[in-house]
Design a protein around this motif. Structure first.
Motif, PDB file in Angstrom:
ATOM      1  N   ASP A  77     -16.138  22.018  11.314  1.00 22.99           N
ATOM      2  CA  ASP A  77     -15.197  21.175  10.536  1.00 22.99           C
ATOM      3  C   ASP A  77     -15.495  19.717  10.786  1.00 22.99           C
ATOM      4  O   ASP A  77     -14.937  19.127  11.694  1.00 22.99           O
ATOM      5  CB  ASP A  77     -13.769  21.550  10.944  1.00 22.99           C
ATOM      6  CG  ASP A  77     -12.715  20.806  10.143  1.00 22.99           C
ATOM      7  OD1 ASP A  77     -13.049  20.194   9.121  1.00 22.99           O
ATOM      8  OD2 ASP A  77     -11.540  20.831  10.561  1.00 22.99           O
ATOM      9  N   GLU A 120     -10.856  12.216   6.550  1.00 28.74           N
ATOM     10  CA  GLU A 120     -10.193  13.441   6.096  1.00 28.74           C
ATOM     11  C   GLU A 120      -9.160  13.915   7.105  1.00 28.74           C
ATOM     12  O   GLU A 120      -8.062  14.337   6.740  1.00 28.74           O
ATOM     13  CB  GLU A 120     -11.221  14.558   5.845  1.00 28.74           C
ATOM     14  CG  GLU A 120     -10.683  15.719   5.001  1.00 28.74           C
ATOM     15  CD  GLU A 120      -9.891  16.757   5.772  1.00 28.74           C
ATOM     16  OE1 GLU A 120      -9.114  17.486   5.137  1.00 28.74           O
ATOM     17  OE2 GLU A 120     -10.017  16.837   7.009  1.00 28.74           O
ATOM     18  N   GLU A 121      -9.519  13.825   8.376  1.00 32.62           N
ATOM     19  CA  GLU A 121      -8.624  14.370   9.405  1.00 32.62           C
ATOM     20  C   GLU A 121      -7.389  13.505   9.621  1.00 32.62           C
ATOM     21  O   GLU A 121      -6.495  13.873  10.374  1.00 32.62           O
ATOM     22  CB  GLU A 121      -9.380  14.566  10.732  1.00 32.62           C
ATOM     23  CG  GLU A 121     -10.553  15.543  10.662  1.00 32.62           C
ATOM     24  CD  GLU A 121     -10.149  17.006  10.443  1.00 32.62           C
ATOM     25  OE1 GLU A 121      -8.968  17.279  10.199  1.00 32.62           O
ATOM     26  OE2 GLU A 121     -11.054  17.860  10.503  1.00 32.62           O
ATOM     27  N   HIS A 140     -10.387  22.461  15.208  1.00 35.14           N
ATOM     28  CA  HIS A 140      -9.257  21.693  15.776  1.00 35.14           C
ATOM     29  C   HIS A 140      -8.899  22.128  17.192  1.00 35.14           C
ATOM     30  O   HIS A 140      -7.947  21.614  17.768  1.00 35.14           O
ATOM     31  CB  HIS A 140      -7.988  21.771  14.894  1.00 35.14           C
ATOM     32  CG  HIS A 140      -8.130  21.130  13.551  1.00 35.14           C
ATOM     33  ND1 HIS A 140      -7.063  20.609  12.862  1.00 35.14           N
ATOM     34  CD2 HIS A 140      -9.209  20.906  12.770  1.00 35.14           C
ATOM     35  CE1 HIS A 140      -7.472  20.113  11.701  1.00 35.14           C
ATOM     36  NE2 HIS A 140      -8.780  20.282  11.628  1.00 35.14           N
TER      37      HIS A 140
HETATM   38 MN    MN Z   1      -9.996  19.576   9.945  1.00 37.81          MN
END
Ligand code: MN
Ligand code: BES
Ligand code: MN
Length: 462
Positions: A125, A158-159, A432
């Motif tokens: 990710d 994005e995060e 995550h």
């Molecule tokens: Mn993510």
């Protein structure tokens, strides 16, 4: 396209090493201590796009972190695929739970990845999944098989809610014009059973602060006589769900789309073992909204979860104190038709209204976004399914995911195009979490599958 298999085999060590180099840069967007690293990562992504064969690449400045843009336009009359991904990563903490440092990638074998997986923050990710597209482009350029135009837009926020990307998309409709958006930032069922994500949940993220007395107090001298903000916050949070695990915020479910029994029966056909699910998480049972099974609770139903809670004394030993303040961060996952701004308002109104006398409550909305569902009869979906069928030997299953990529709904609104979510991660990849990893099999399979998407998309577009 037998050649792509051979190309991947021939270059796989380099593909892995290049990704490892990218993973070494700690591009944590949430923490300003890493801001130079985030910027350096954008430069590295730009370099990689140029090397892979983009004719034009640039770093686009925004009010926040830069967006990397690249393109290869071979013929304006041919379709254009817009690839989106993100080069920022989640914070690595808690550090002590990593078996190897998060920004020193290593390859380790696991039960699910017997051929090895790269362990590092961002491996799955989304650096690993984003980089598959860069390497797929390299192949198509090298082998002269790129069948259409391609644009890349890789962001660094994005995060943390993609604020600057929204700003950028609104201002660059012409530049970003495309026929389909392709994203690898989701997962699939297993390495034997590919799936295509057809839905994402929306999100509303808020922070709450409960204030009692104007200073920390001796818990003996004042305990029982004044509201304890931590006690109060715990009670307020507990009241947000009823005994059936329904969310109690008035109006919360008003716009929730109820799936028909047929649709739910269709969903239930996707392979899933509750026993394995529990075992993987060391749980003696699952938990959730009454009337729904696990795969519904985490995809087609909205939820409310505390993501962090703090206040008072947390050091060694005991300290007898009533804290002046207590805090929590709360996320609500939303389903299509629920409007995130409306839900945020409902939350603020309700949470403030349930505060007892003796405390004051402040709610600060952070970010959010709309959910997304996409039909399976589009040519984009069909092209993706044909690609997976060819490389995995079985067709992909459509699955609605519980995660969120809020920008996808915005792409549809601003750019009027559909997004195809070709994810290659697995739930067990620990995104995550500590020890995030991405299977070598998945990485290489992704590189192999993506050029086929282009091929079939162009064929079906004719
Ligand atoms: Mn993510
Ligand atoms: N790639 C994830 C979202 C995801 C993962 C969707 C797996 C489906 C399957 C993305 O990077 C992410 O973490 N999104 C955030 C939302 C964002 C606004 C912080 C999320 O879902 O928490
Ligand atoms: Mn992601």
């Amino acid at each position: 396209m037998e050649d792509i298999k051979a190309y991947v085999q021939q270059h796989k060590d380099r593909f892995i090493n290049e990704l490892i180099e990218l993973l070494k840069i700690p591009s944590v967007s949430a923490d300003t201590a890493y801001s130079q690293d985030v910027i350096d990562t954008a430069d590295a992504v730009k370099e990689s796009l140029s090397k892979a064969g983009c004719d034009f690449v640039e770093i686009c400045d925004t009010p926040g972190y830069p967006i990397v843009y690249g393109e290869k336009i071979i013929d304006p009359n041919l379709p254009t695929v817009l690839v989106y991904g993100h080069y920022d990563v989640q914070p690595p903490d808690p550090m002590e739970l990593w078996t190897s440092p998060p920004f020193e990638p290593v390859i380790k074998k696991t039960e699910i990845h017997p051929e090895g997986a790269i362990f590092a923050r961002g491996a799955c990710d989304d650096k690993g999944q984003m980089y598959m597209h860069v390497k797929a482009l390299e192949y198509m350029v090298q082998s002269n098989t790129l069948p259409c135009n391609v644009k890349f837009m890789i962001e660094g926020e994005e995060e943390v809610g993609s604020k600057s990307l929204g700003w950028f998309v609104e201002r660059n409709h012409e530049k970003l014009k495309n026929d389909v958006i392709l994203i690898s930032d989701t997962g699939m069922i297993s390495n034997q059973q590919p799936s295509i994500t057809t839905g994402l949940r929306g999100l509303s993220y808020v922070e709450v602060e409960v204030t009692g007395p104007n200073r920390d107090l001796h818990s003996g001298l004042y305990g029982g006589a004044v509201a304890n903000p931590i006690n109060v916050l715990a009670k307020m949070i507990a009241s947000l769900h009823d005994e059936n695990n329904h969310i109690t915020i008035p109006g919360f479910y008003d716009k929730v789309e109820e799936l028909s029994l047929e649709e739910r029966a269709e969903m239930a056909k996707a392979p899933f073992s509750l026993e394995k699910y529990k075992k993987a998480l060391d749980l003696n049972d699952v938990y959730g909204e009454k009337g729904y099974v696990t795969n519904e609770r985490n995809s087609i139903r909205p939820t409310l979860d505390v993501n962090g809670i703090w206040g008072g004394y947390q050091g060694e030993g005991a300290k007898t104190v009533i804290a002046s303040k207590a805090f929590a961060k709360i996320s609500m996952r939303l389903v299509p038709n629920q409007d995130w701004e409306e839900i945020t308002e409902l939350f603020v109104k309700h949470f403030t209204s349930i505060a007892p006398a003796g405390v004051t409550v402040k709610v600060t909305p952070h970010h959010g976004g709309q959910g997304y569902v996409t039909p399976i009869d589009s040519i984009g979906y069909q092209a993706a399914n044909m690609a997976y069928t060819e490389t995995f030997g079985v067709p992909a299953i459509p699955v609605r995911s519980g995660g969120s990529i809020p920008i996808v709904a915005l792409f549809e609104k601003e750019l009027k195009s559909k997004t195809i979510l070709m994810g290659f991660g697995l739930d067990s990849d620990a995104i995550h979490s500590p020890n995030e990893h991405f299977g070598i099999f998945n990485y290489l399979k992704g590189i192999e599958t993506i050029p086929l998407f282009y091929k079939y998309f162009v064929e079906l577009s004719k």
